[in-house]
Every structure is written in C-alpha cells, then in structure tokens.
Design a protein around this motif. Structure first.
Motif, PDB file in Angstrom:
ATOM      1  N   ALA A  34      55.916  63.374   2.252  1.00 21.06           N
ATOM      2  CA  ALA A  34      56.320  63.632   3.797  1.00 21.06           C
ATOM      3  C   ALA A  34      56.890  62.885   4.280  1.00 21.06           C
ATOM      4  N   LEU A  35      57.643  62.043   4.169  1.00 22.90           N
ATOM      5  CA  LEU A  35      59.056  61.386   4.190  1.00 22.90           C
ATOM      6  C   LEU A  35      60.378  61.980   3.542  1.00 22.90           C
ATOM      7  N   TRP A  36      60.265  62.222   2.424  1.00 19.46           N
ATOM      8  CA  TRP A  36      61.317  62.712   2.321  1.00 19.46           C
ATOM      9  C   TRP A  36      61.373  64.120   2.815  1.00 19.46           C
ATOM     10  N   LEU A  37      60.559  65.027   3.197  1.00 20.54           N
ATOM     11  CA  LEU A  37      60.678  65.857   3.701  1.00 20.54           C
ATOM     12  C   LEU A  37      60.948  65.898   5.461  1.00 20.54           C
ATOM     13  N   ALA A  38      60.508  64.654   6.133  1.00 20.91           N
ATOM     14  CA  ALA A  38      60.626  64.279   6.791  1.00 20.91           C
ATOM     15  C   ALA A  38      62.648  64.006   7.394  1.00 20.91           C
ATOM     16  N   LEU A  39      62.533  63.580   6.030  1.00 19.74           N
ATOM     17  CA  LEU A  39      64.478  62.856   5.847  1.00 19.74           C
ATOM     18  C   LEU A  39      65.158  64.188   5.784  1.00 19.74           C
ATOM     19  N   ALA A  41      64.100  67.030   6.953  1.00 19.91           N
ATOM     20  CA  ALA A  41      64.375  68.320   8.103  1.00 19.91           C
ATOM     21  C   ALA A  41      65.603  67.118   9.071  1.00 19.91           C
ATOM     22  N   ALA A  42      65.479  66.803   8.841  1.00 19.78           N
ATOM     23  CA  ALA A  42      66.377  65.646   9.816  1.00 19.78           C
ATOM     24  C   ALA A  42      68.002  65.946   9.872  1.00 19.78           C
ATOM     25  N   ARG A  45      68.445  69.318  10.499  1.00 20.79           N
ATOM     26  CA  ARG A  45      68.815  69.394  12.204  1.00 20.79           C
ATOM     27  C   ARG A  45      70.076  68.675  12.665  1.00 20.79           C
TER      28      ARG A  45
END
Length: 61
Positions: A34-39, A41-42, A45
């Motif tokens: 989840a952290l990897w995917l959030a990073l 995505a950020a 963006r």
C-alpha cells in the motif's frame, strides 16, 4: 480472456501463499504494498504525466 485467466491464477497463488504465513507477516506485506502504491501515485500526480493524453502546453496535437 487469457490475461484474465493468468491474473486469476496469479491471484490464487498469492492468496494461497498468504494463507500459510502468520497474520502479522501478511499485514506487514500489505502495508508495504500500500505504501509503495501510494508513493507511486503521488510521484505520478506530481510529475504531471497524463497517460494517453497529448500535452497541449507543448503544442501537441
């Protein structure tokens, strides 16, 4: 269709592996993903990339 079958096969293998490890290990792996995917995505963006869309600021079509 073949891609869907392959994806379901991989999902089954991953879920089967998760069923045999302790819960804290599964939770830690899930949080890491989840952290990897959030990073990711950020970063996407903030980079301003727009997949499949031309960039009108640079005179694209």
């Amino acid at each position: 269709m073949l891609f869907l079958v392959g994806a379901l096969l991989v999902l089954g293998v991953i879920l089967g592996a998760v069923a045999h490890v302790p819960v804290p290990v599964s939770v830690a792996a899930g949080l890491a993903i989840a952290l990897w995917l959030a990073l990711f995505a950020a970063r996407e963006r903030l980079s301003g990339h727009r997949a499949g869309r031309p960039d009108h600021r640079q005179g694209g079509l």
